[in-house]
Write an enzyme that holds these catalytic residues in place. Structure first.
Site, PDB file in Angstrom:
ATOM      1  CD  GLU A   1      -3.328  -0.139   2.044  1.00  0.00           C
ATOM      2  OE1 GLU A   1      -4.313  -0.866   1.909  1.00  0.00           O
ATOM      3  OE2 GLU A   1      -3.093   0.479   3.091  1.00  0.00           O
TER       4      GLU A   1
ATOM      5  CG  HIS B   1       8.346 -29.423  -0.371  1.00  0.00           C
ATOM      6  ND1 HIS B   1       8.936 -30.635  -0.670  1.00  0.00           N
ATOM      7  CD2 HIS B   1       9.094 -28.882   0.636  1.00  0.00           C
ATOM      8  CE1 HIS B   1       9.967 -30.828   0.134  1.00  0.00           C
ATOM      9  NE2 HIS B   1      10.088 -29.777   0.938  1.00  0.00           N
TER      10      HIS B   1
ATOM     11  CE  LYS C   1     -12.460   1.051   1.036  1.00  0.00           C
ATOM     12  NZ  LYS C   1     -11.895   2.050   1.930  1.00  0.00           N
TER      13      LYS C   1
HETATM   14  O1  PA5 Z   1      -3.807   1.122   5.742  1.00  0.00           O
HETATM   15  C1  PA5 Z   1      -4.934   1.526   5.552  1.00  0.00           C
HETATM   16  O2  PA5 Z   1      -5.211   2.732   5.632  1.00  0.00           O
HETATM   17  C2  PA5 Z   1      -6.060   0.575   5.236  1.00  0.00           C
HETATM   18  O3  PA5 Z   1      -5.621  -0.718   5.080  1.00  0.00           O
HETATM   19  C3  PA5 Z   1      -7.087   0.622   6.343  1.00  0.00           C
HETATM   20  O4  PA5 Z   1      -6.473   0.235   7.534  1.00  0.00           O
HETATM   21  C4  PA5 Z   1      -8.267  -0.297   6.039  1.00  0.00           C
HETATM   22  O5  PA5 Z   1      -8.840   0.023   4.805  1.00  0.00           O
HETATM   23  C5  PA5 Z   1      -9.318  -0.181   7.134  1.00  0.00           C
HETATM   24  O6  PA5 Z   1      -9.745   1.137   7.265  1.00  0.00           O
HETATM   25  P1  PA5 Z   1     -10.519   1.618   8.537  1.00  0.00           P
HETATM   26  O7  PA5 Z   1      -9.658   1.448   9.713  1.00  0.00           O
HETATM   27  O8  PA5 Z   1     -10.824   3.053   8.246  1.00  0.00           O
HETATM   28  O9  PA5 Z   1     -11.777   0.792   8.634  1.00  0.00           O
END
Ligand code: PA5
Length: 447
Positions: free
Chosen positions: A287, A308, A422
């Site tokens: 990310e 394996h 989303k």
């Molecule tokens: O790193 C990030 O920002 C995302 O992976 C969020 O943690 C994830 O989408 C969950 O978001 P939230 O904590 O707002 O529900």
């Protein structure tokens, strides 16, 4: 303080020139991160977090954890992505490999996870397990609006209230969310849940050392003070530039390899307890770096298991990978291989050896094989798997990720790409406010 040991010996010679050339860039990136004058600098709250975590916050978390431990046989952590993976990684690394198969004992609840998928069978099976059981919920969402945890929480809240009564349920639910914004904050205030705040300037994937990770880890019975201390010591270790800075060197090496054509990094462990640590690491790097058409693809394998299955690809597939091995020096226990009079399996030559001795030779043999196969090997050795070491490792990877992202020329602290699915999902589900998108996506899919 026992610190981690970074070994680049078997990586440098694959990208010697790039590594040499990137020295100044690594130092500059680190300086930018420390000074807080780079892209995404409104999300740098995690940098000083371990050193500045107040003792009274840790005390309060331990108190909440004790309440949940006393009153629950199961505690379900509801969250996804950064609101899930850190706690899962640390708990999996610290608990016994088969702890989940033992029945819970009083005062030591099982920590389970939900809201990290939208699996109907998953929720069905979880709710069946929790039927008539004493359970609690830690619901975690920074935005307070994420669909996956919202669905799971709604279902579990209903079940808990039906089983324990609305009044009692209130004391068995803890919400961790933004200080002011989001539906979860509103709900928590309305219902009177105990709450913890996810600081504004800490993004999800950097939040394991906030209550997001610390509360579930404390509920699982682990020492969060040691975890934070390990991270704080690592923060001091990596704060200054130089070739003795392991985080700077790791970031520099992986960028050198990337520039030399190694586009995939596999995080390798030889200890199944680290499986979810790799999942956490993949989110952190994926990310943070995968944007603007750039970024090393973070993958992972559990060895020797995956030798394996994936071993063939790693040894002889497209030569675009390098590996980073986390090696644990000392297992917490000792087990030796017995001798057998008949020796039909032919392994008496191993009799009397520790299982870990064989594992370590597998690790060394793999290193030689993979480097022979043009897979550069970065090795990170830690002394043991305990809270302190995991705190060190977490901070090491977080800090290196910031440095590496800046070296790559991206903002490592945003994640614009995660919104795309989303938007489509909401349009397909006809969420109010998405009417135009619904029409557009339906027309597109009808073609
Ligand atoms: O790193 C990030 O920002 C995302 O992976 C969020 O943690 C994830 O989408 C969950 O978001 P939230 O904590 O707002 O529900």
């Amino acid at each position: 303080m026992k610190t981690l040991n970074l070994d680049l010996t078997h990586a440098v010679y694959f990208a010697e020139k790039q590594y040499k050339d990137l020295g100044a860039s690594a130092t500059e990136a680190l300086t930018t991160l420390v000074k807080g004058n780079g892209a995404g600098n409104d999300f740098l709250g995690w940098v000083k977090l371990p050193e500045e975590t107040p003792t009274d916050l840790l005390d309060r978390i331990n108190k909440t954890a004790a309440r949940l431990r006393d009153n629950c046989d199961y505690v379900v952590c509801v969250g996804i992505g950064g609101s899930y993976l850190g706690a899962k990684a640390v708990i999996s690394a610290l608990q016994g490999c088969f702890d989940d198969y033992y029945a819970p004992v009083a005062g030591s609840p099982k920590v389970l996870f939900a809201g990290q998928n939208i699996g109907e069978e998953y929720m069905h099976d979880l709710q069946n397990l929790l039927k008539d059981k004493r359970f609690g919920i830690i619901v975690i969402s920074k935005s307070g609006t994420t669909t996956e945890p919202a669905i799971a929480f709604r279902m579990l809240k209903e079940q808990l209230e039906a089983q324990a009564g609305k009044d009692a349920a209130k004391d068995l639910i803890v919400a961790i969310t933004d200080a002011a914004k989001g539906a979860l904050r509103t709900l928590a205030i309305q219902e009177g849940y105990e709450t913890y705040v996810i600081p504004d300037n800490v993004g999800g994937r950097f939040s394991v050392l906030t209550p997001v990770g610390l509360l579930p880890i404390a509920v699982a019975g682990h020492d969060i003070t040691k975890l934070v201390a390990g991270a704080a010591d690592m923060a001091r270790t990596v704060a200054h530039p130089g070739e003795d800075n392991p985080a700077e060197e790791y970031a520099r090496m992986r960028n050198a390899l990337y520039q030399s054509g190694k586009k995939i990094e596999i995080l390798v462990n030889f200890n199944p307890k680290l499986h979810y640590f790799s999942e956490w690491w993949k989110q952190l790097y994926g990310e943070s770096e995968g944007k603007e058409g750039k970024g090393i693809f973070p993958a992972s394998v559990d060895l020797t298991t995956d030798l394996h299955s994936m071993g063939q690809w790693i040894q002889e597939g497209e030569r675009t990978i390098f590996e980073t091995v986390i090696s644990v020096k000392e297992p917490a226990v000792e087990k030796r291989i017995p001798s057998d009079e008949q020796n039909l399996d032919g392994i008496n030559y191993l009799a009397g050896k520790r299982v870990d001795e064989v594992n370590k030779m597998a690790e060394l043999g793999t290193l030689v094989a993979h480097t022979d196969g043009a897979v550069p090997n970065i090795r990170i050795e830690v002394h043991a798997l305990d809270e302190y070491t995991l705190g060190q490792l977490i901070y090491f990877f977080e800090f290196a990720c910031g440095v590496s992202g800046y070296m790559l020329g991206v903002n490592p602290f945003n994640q614009p790409g995660v919104e795309a699915y989303k938007k489509n999902m909401f349009a397909l589900l006809e969420k109010p406010g998405y009417e135009k998108e619904t029409e557009a996506i339906k027309a597109r899919l009808a073609k």
